[in-house]
Design an enzyme around this catalytic site. Structure first.
Site, PDB file in Angstrom:
ATOM      1  N   ARG A 261       0.862  -1.193   0.000  1.00 52.83           N
ATOM      2  CA  ARG A 261       0.000   0.000   0.000  1.00 52.83           C
ATOM      3  C   ARG A 261       0.894   1.237   0.000  1.00 52.83           C
ATOM      4  O   ARG A 261       1.671   1.434   0.932  1.00 52.83           O
ATOM      5  CB  ARG A 261      -0.912  -0.015   1.233  1.00 52.83           C
TER       6      ARG A 261
ATOM      7  N   HIS B  92      -3.186  10.840   0.694  1.00 52.28           N
ATOM      8  CA  HIS B  92      -2.644  10.635   2.038  1.00 52.28           C
ATOM      9  C   HIS B  92      -2.075  11.985   2.493  1.00 52.28           C
ATOM     10  O   HIS B  92      -0.876  12.134   2.712  1.00 52.28           O
ATOM     11  CB  HIS B  92      -1.593   9.530   2.024  1.00 52.28           C
TER      12      HIS B  92
ATOM     13  N   GLU C 270      -7.365   8.161   6.330  1.00 52.20           N
ATOM     14  CA  GLU C 270      -7.665   8.778   7.630  1.00 52.20           C
ATOM     15  C   GLU C 270      -8.245  10.190   7.506  1.00 52.20           C
ATOM     16  O   GLU C 270      -7.661  11.170   7.992  1.00 52.20           O
ATOM     17  CB  GLU C 270      -6.408   8.805   8.505  1.00 52.20           C
TER      18      GLU C 270
ATOM     19  N   TYR D 152      -4.246   1.963  15.887  1.00 52.55           N
ATOM     20  CA  TYR D 152      -3.042   2.127  16.712  1.00 52.55           C
ATOM     21  C   TYR D 152      -3.312   1.899  18.197  1.00 52.55           C
ATOM     22  O   TYR D 152      -2.566   1.185  18.852  1.00 52.55           O
ATOM     23  CB  TYR D 152      -2.400   3.502  16.447  1.00 52.55           C
TER      24      TYR D 152
HETATM   25  O1  IFM Z   1       2.592   7.798   9.825  1.00 51.90           O
HETATM   26  C1  IFM Z   1       1.223   7.779  10.057  1.00 51.90           C
HETATM   27  C2  IFM Z   1       0.462   7.590   8.769  1.00 51.90           C
HETATM   28  O2  IFM Z   1       0.792   8.555   7.821  1.00 51.90           O
HETATM   29  C3  IFM Z   1      -1.025   7.663   9.006  1.00 51.90           C
HETATM   30  N1  IFM Z   1      -1.420   6.785  10.081  1.00 51.90           N
HETATM   31  C4  IFM Z   1      -0.662   6.803  11.296  1.00 51.90           C
HETATM   32  C5  IFM Z   1       0.827   6.679  11.002  1.00 51.90           C
HETATM   33  C6  IFM Z   1       1.628   6.729  12.306  1.00 51.90           C
HETATM   34  O3  IFM Z   1       1.413   7.927  12.967  1.00 51.90           O
END
Ligand code: IFM
Length: 455
Positions: free
Chosen positions: A81, A125, A170, A302
């Protein structure tokens, strides 16, 4: 090293992957006609990024991608990805395509396919073309239409070889960090007035979904939402705390999952959004576009979030984010390590959305760990979280794949190069790549899963 055989058995079709993002690894910030993105601008704002780090060079992946794809092959990845830099393809976000930018992704896709790794691009992104930000960014409805047009350009070029696509990464984090608190690009601190950035990203997602399906035959389309299970502290179970937790869940999770899965927004009256059109922001037909059926829901996990009622009635938000009582292990970022939070999250999604939940993909999961090659903490993190995925699957959740974050150490946004998320260590002075112990662990996990199905 944790022995892979201790890992549960995943189905033969389960996809093992790793994730990255354009601004975090590519570098080549001004090369081959690329236009500036909001991150190119933001990193130059004094104090915005720790130690003034920038993504100008990052991992120099733009020039070194064959070496990085060779690492993926060694790892045995099924899929990779990555994200496309919108201003590399369309320097001002619209209009004239920069062929050299598009050629880069074309070569990357071919290199991946030759290595037996399925390219899994994300269209956005967080590196919005600066020219679009100058016109209002995601606060402006027009940006959603530009995103749909960009998706069509990319779909036309890569759609003959790419099957699985991710529209947005996100949107919650981009809305809240980028437009709400201003700690990420574009650095606007609008607080709750940032909500249009949610709706316009989602509208863009819907328009891009249609564009991909029109230009890339057989395209499978996902969105990658950052989700967190919302938890209460042991000592805080009063009704007001529950209301705070529900309000937080609505903002972080449901604002982005409900519309794409059910075609409606959650109740945001705790945030003063009472009329269903949110003051005319949500127009007739928008939710139908946003709710185009998805082929999968990407989940970036996370850690959980602990919530109480707001500590004071004057607080601007209907919740407080608090620390858990439990002495969880912490990553170098300070994030608690809670693998069962991932099981809870997945089982909770299934309970909430039922038949409306498409197959789930873990599109990001990983941790920042101390520098060095013996990254025991990362191995434990990955073992715990892949186990948590297996547990959710045993409990009936249809999870199709797992992408760890991240393949390489990279530019961690406002933290610059201080947080190391890579299976592969990157020396940012020399650009030397060195696989860590977690790289070997993940390789052995993937190999062991394959062997189990052969044997
Ligand atoms: O590095 C980031 C990523 O760009 C988006 N999600 C969380 C990751 C860690 O913070």
């Amino acid at each position: 090293m944790t022995p892979p055989p201790a890992q549960p058995k995943f189905p033969a079709s389960f996809v093992w992957g790793a994730s990255t993002a354009a601004y975090q690894i590519e570098g080549a910030a001004e090369e081959d006609g690329k236009g500036p993105s909001i991150w190119d601008t933001f990193v130059r704002r004094p104090g915005a990024v720790r130690d003034g780090h920038t993504g100008d060079v990052a991992c120099d992946h733009y020039h070194r991608f064959p070496e990085d794809v060779a690492l993926m092959r060694e790892l045995g990845l099924d899929a990779y990805r990555f994200s496309l830099s919108w201003p590399r393809v369309l320097p001002t976000g619209e209009g004239k395509v920069e062929p050299r930018g598009l050629d880069f992704y074309d070569r990357l896709v071919d290199e991946l396919l030759a290595a037996g790794v399925a390219p899994t691009p994300t269209l956005f992104h967080w590196d919005l073309p600066q020219a679009l930000e100058d016109g209002g960014g995601w606060m402006a409805r027009e940006t959603a239409y530009r995103f749909g047009e960009y998706a069509a350009v990319v779909g036309e070029r890569l759609g003959d070889r790419v099957r699985r696509w991710i529209t947005l990464n996100e949107p919650f984090v981009h809305m809240s960090f980028g437009y709400g608190f201003g700690v990420h690009a574009p650095g606007r601190a609008l607080l709750l007035d940032a909500v249009p950035a949610a709706h316009h990203q989602l509208l863009g997602h819907g328009l891009a979904t249609a564009a991909l399906r029109a230009t890339a035959p057989g395209a499978e389309v996902l969105i990658a939402n950052n989700c967190t299970p919302v938890r209460l502290r042991q000592d805080a179970r009063a009704e007001a705390d529950r209301a705070g937790a529900a309000a937080y869940d609505a903002l972080h999770n449901r604002l982005f999952n409900d519309p794409v899965l059910t075609g409606s927004y959650p109740d945001l009256s705790a945030y003063g959004l009472v009329d269903p059109s949110w003051g005319g922001l949500v127009r007739d037909g928008d939710l139908e576009i946003i709710a185009a059926p998805l082929d999968g829901l990407g989940i970036n996990y996370y850690n959980p979030t602990w919530i109480t009622a707001p500590s004071s009635p004057e607080a601007g938000l209907p919740f407080d984010i608090v620390e858990p009582e439990e002495p969880y292990e912490r990553t170098t970022f300070g994030w608690p390590v809670v693998p069962d939070g991932l099981t809870d999250l997945l089982v909770g999604l299934k309970a909430r959305y039922g038949a409306a939940l498409p197959p789930v993909w873990i599109t990001e999961n990983g941790c920042a760990a101390p520098a060095g090659l013996a990254d025991r903490a990362r191995i434990d993190y990955l073992a715990g979280h892949t186990g948590a995925v297996a547990e959710a699957m045993e409990r009936g959740v249809d999870v199709r794949g797992y992408f760890t974050w991240s393949l390489l150490d990279n530019f961690e946004w406002a933290e610059g190069y201080h947080q190391r998320f890579g299976l592969v260590e990157v020396d940012f002075e020399t650009q030397r790549r060195t696989p860590r112990a977690s790289f070997d662990w993940y390789r052995e996990l993937i190999a062991a899963q394959r062997a189990r199905h052969r044997g």
